[in-house]
Design a protein around this motif. Structure first.
Motif, short mmCIF file in Angstrom:
data_model
loop_
_atom_site.label_atom_id
_atom_site.label_comp_id
_atom_site.label_asym_id
_atom_site.label_seq_id
_atom_site.Cartn_x
_atom_site.Cartn_y
_atom_site.Cartn_z
N PRO A 284 -37.27 36.05 41.06
CA PRO A 284 -37.19 35.26 42.29
C PRO A 284 -35.80 35.33 42.91
CG PRO A 284 -38.41 34.07 40.63
CD PRO A 284 -37.89 35.30 39.96
N GLY A 285 -35.77 35.55 44.22
CA GLY A 285 -34.51 35.71 44.95
C GLY A 285 -34.13 37.15 45.17
N ASP A 286 -34.75 38.09 44.44
CA ASP A 286 -34.46 39.51 44.61
C ASP A 286 -35.28 40.10 45.75
OD1 ASP A 286 -32.78 39.32 42.47
OD2 ASP A 286 -34.17 40.22 41.03
N GLN A 287 -34.77 41.22 46.29
CA GLN A 287 -35.47 41.95 47.35
C GLN A 287 -35.46 43.44 47.03
OE1 GLN A 287 -34.60 40.47 51.55
NE2 GLN A 287 -32.72 39.86 50.52
N VAL A 288 -36.51 44.12 47.46
CA VAL A 288 -36.58 45.58 47.33
C VAL A 288 -36.93 46.15 48.70
CG1 VAL A 288 -37.86 47.53 46.38
CG2 VAL A 288 -37.18 45.64 44.89
N LEU A 289 -36.13 47.11 49.13
CA LEU A 289 -36.40 47.81 50.39
C LEU A 289 -36.83 49.24 50.07
CD1 LEU A 289 -36.20 47.64 53.55
CD2 LEU A 289 -34.00 48.82 53.30
N LEU A 290 -38.06 49.56 50.44
CA LEU A 290 -38.56 50.93 50.37
C LEU A 290 -38.50 51.52 51.76
CD1 LEU A 290 -41.71 50.29 48.15
CD2 LEU A 290 -39.41 50.93 47.40
N TYR A 291 -38.11 52.78 51.89
CA TYR A 291 -37.86 53.36 53.20
C TYR A 291 -38.07 54.87 53.14
CZ TYR A 291 -33.51 54.07 50.67
OH TYR A 291 -32.59 54.41 49.71
N THR A 292 -38.13 55.49 54.30
CA THR A 292 -38.23 56.94 54.38
C THR A 292 -36.89 57.53 54.81
OG1 THR A 292 -39.04 56.80 56.66
CG2 THR A 292 -40.69 56.84 54.92
N ASP A 293 -36.78 58.85 54.74
CA ASP A 293 -35.47 59.46 55.03
C ASP A 293 -35.09 59.39 56.50
OD1 ASP A 293 -37.13 61.38 56.14
OD2 ASP A 293 -36.66 62.94 54.67
N GLY A 294 -36.02 58.97 57.36
CA GLY A 294 -35.65 58.74 58.75
C GLY A 294 -34.65 57.61 58.89
N VAL A 295 -34.53 56.76 57.86
CA VAL A 295 -33.55 55.68 57.85
C VAL A 295 -32.19 56.21 57.40
CG1 VAL A 295 -32.93 53.45 56.83
CG2 VAL A 295 -35.32 53.93 57.44
N THR A 296 -32.14 56.81 56.22
CA THR A 296 -30.86 57.23 55.65
C THR A 296 -30.27 58.45 56.34
OG1 THR A 296 -32.11 58.44 53.97
CG2 THR A 296 -31.30 56.24 53.39
N ASP A 302 -20.72 60.49 65.59
CA ASP A 302 -19.78 61.29 64.81
C ASP A 302 -20.46 62.04 63.67
OD1 ASP A 302 -17.60 60.45 66.38
OD2 ASP A 302 -17.43 58.61 65.21
N GLY A 303 -21.79 61.97 63.62
CA GLY A 303 -22.52 62.69 62.59
C GLY A 303 -22.61 61.97 61.26
N ARG A 304 -22.23 60.69 61.19
CA ARG A 304 -22.29 59.94 59.93
C ARG A 304 -23.70 59.40 59.70
NH1 ARG A 304 -17.08 57.88 61.89
NH2 ARG A 304 -18.30 56.24 62.92
N PHE A 305 -24.16 59.52 58.45
CA PHE A 305 -25.47 59.00 58.09
C PHE A 305 -25.46 57.47 58.06
CE2 PHE A 305 -25.69 63.24 55.96
CZ PHE A 305 -26.75 63.73 56.70
N TYR A 306 -26.65 56.90 58.20
CA TYR A 306 -26.75 55.44 58.21
C TYR A 306 -26.48 54.89 56.81
CZ TYR A 306 -28.57 50.76 59.06
OH TYR A 306 -28.71 49.40 59.18
N PRO A 307 -25.50 54.02 56.64
CA PRO A 307 -25.16 53.48 55.31
C PRO A 307 -26.02 52.26 54.98
CG PRO A 307 -23.56 52.71 56.92
CD PRO A 307 -24.55 53.57 57.68
N VAL A 308 -27.25 52.51 54.58
CA VAL A 308 -28.18 51.40 54.39
C VAL A 308 -27.68 50.42 53.34
CG1 VAL A 308 -29.58 52.69 52.71
CG2 VAL A 308 -30.61 50.83 54.00
N GLY A 309 -26.99 50.91 52.29
CA GLY A 309 -26.49 50.00 51.28
C GLY A 309 -25.47 49.02 51.81
N GLU A 310 -24.63 49.49 52.75
CA GLU A 310 -23.62 48.60 53.34
C GLU A 310 -24.24 47.56 54.26
OE1 GLU A 310 -20.70 50.95 55.30
OE2 GLU A 310 -20.33 52.26 53.58
N ARG A 311 -25.45 47.82 54.71
CA ARG A 311 -26.11 46.91 55.64
C ARG A 311 -27.00 45.88 54.94
NH1 ARG A 311 -22.94 49.80 58.22
NH2 ARG A 311 -23.30 50.41 60.40
#
Length: 362
Positions: A284-296, A302-311
């Motif tokens: 309880p209190g935890d979260q899981v994010l499943l995603y496709t590579d269109g996110v990361t 500037d060509g930098r990939f999306y930093p999903v972990g930082e968000r």
């Protein structure tokens, strides 16, 4: 200046015929009759045909014809052929405008019909996920790379089975209708097997067989399966898909990797490691994010990939749908222009089995 919205642009175009005819009439009145502004009255019905129906185009054309006659009489152009030539110009443009408006109306009706069919297809293929399933609160986001499209090559599903809540997120190689067809095959097989197979490995093998029968050549589907049962843990089975993001209640972020990397679905016949299930604590209190590579793989200017972990802090909102919408909006701001790939995200929040430790959510 307009605000740039489609409704504002349409309002400007709707007013354009009257404005143009008024300007032409004014210029004709303040200049010499021989300057030749009168045929420009035909711009009224021409502009009317861009946004209005055929009836409005015909009305604007009739007004333009009356205006042409009035100005022609005022300029004494009917004493020579120029007045009749101007009337013929207005009548001709009006006729063509009516025909164009009719054709556009038919195309709009066809597009509306296709859109309604696409919405039905979306409801069948990507059905709304349950907001609650077993111990979970669920939210989903899908962004298609194709303008105006509602569905594409990414897929997701949540099924409450006798063996626990089972989840899939996947990404079909390629785009277009072929990718949508493959996604339909995977989802159909998953929905059936999720209720029949007692363990996650068996479920994955069913999917592998179904995909292998349907796909040709080197096509494949990356995917991740997840199962949440009575214990406070989540079991993953990864077929060449990006690692899930686990956000603990204290804000720490993990990307648990599989013990061995397996080939995507559809490539099992080529040998290689078979996927092995791995377990991650999910309390309880935890979260899981499943995603496709269109996110990361979304890049900024500037060509930098999306930093999903930082968000991950964007997912703090107590409402799961609002939290995921905040992440989706941040991804859209990060991307440099329109998305180049479909992007699906599925957020799972563990709130327990009625133990009073639930995480508030929508």
């Amino acid at each position: 200046m307009t605000d740039g919205t489609p409704s504002a642009n349409r309002a400007v175009l709707a007013a354009m015929p009257v404005v143009v005819m008024a300007v032409v009439a004014l210029m004709d009145l303040v200049t010499e009759p021989g300057v030749g502004f009168l045929p420009l009255v035909s711009l009224g019905p021409a502009f009317a045909s861009l946004v209005g129906g055929w009836r409005r185009t015909a009305v604007i054309g009739l007004v333009a014809l009356v205006l042409c006659v009035g100005l022609g009489v005022y300029d004494r152009l009917f004493e020579e052929r120029r007045g009749f030539a101007a009337m013929a110009s207005v009548a001709g443009v009006t006729g063509v405008g009516i025909a164009a408006a009719l054709m556009r109306s038919r195309r709009e009706e066809q597009l509306a019909s296709m859109r309604s069919i696409a919405e039905v297809a979306q409801r069948v293929l990507l059905r709304p996920v349950p907001r609650t399933a077993g111990p979970l609160r669920v939210a989903v986001s899908y962004t298609s790379a194709v303008a105006e499209a509602r569905i594409g090559g990414d897929l997701y599903e949540v099924v409450a089975s006798p063996y626990g809540v089972r989840v899939i997120v996947g990404d079909v190689q390629g785009k277009g209708l072929a990718a949508v067809e493959t996604a339909a095959v995977v989802l159909g097989a998953f929905r059936e097997a999720a209720h029949d197979e007692p363990d996650l490995v068996g479920l994955g093998e069913r999917l592998e067989r179904s995909v292998a029968r349907e796909l040709e050549g080197e096509k494949f589907v990356t995917g991740i399966l997840a199962e949440i049962g009575a214990r406070p843990e989540i079991v993953f089975l990864n077929y060449g898909h990006p690692a899930p993001m686990v956000v603990r209640g204290d804000g720490t972020v993990r990307f648990p990797e599989p013990p061995a990397y397996a080939l995507p679905l559809g490539l099992g016949a080529h040998g290689g490691e078979r996927p092995k299930p791995y377990r991650v604590d999910f309390a309880p209190g935890d979260q899981v994010l499943l995603y496709t590579d269109g996110v990361t793989e979304a890049r900024d200017g500037d060509g930098r990939f999306y930093p999903v972990g930082e968000r991950a802090p964007l997912l703090k909102d107590p409402d799961a749908d609002r939290a995921l919408e905040a992440l989706r909006a941040d991804l859209a701001r990060h991307a440099d222009g329109p998305p180049h790939d479909d992007a699906a995200m599925l957020l799972l929040r563990y709130h327990g089995h009625g133990d009073g430790k639930s995480v508030p959510s929508g």
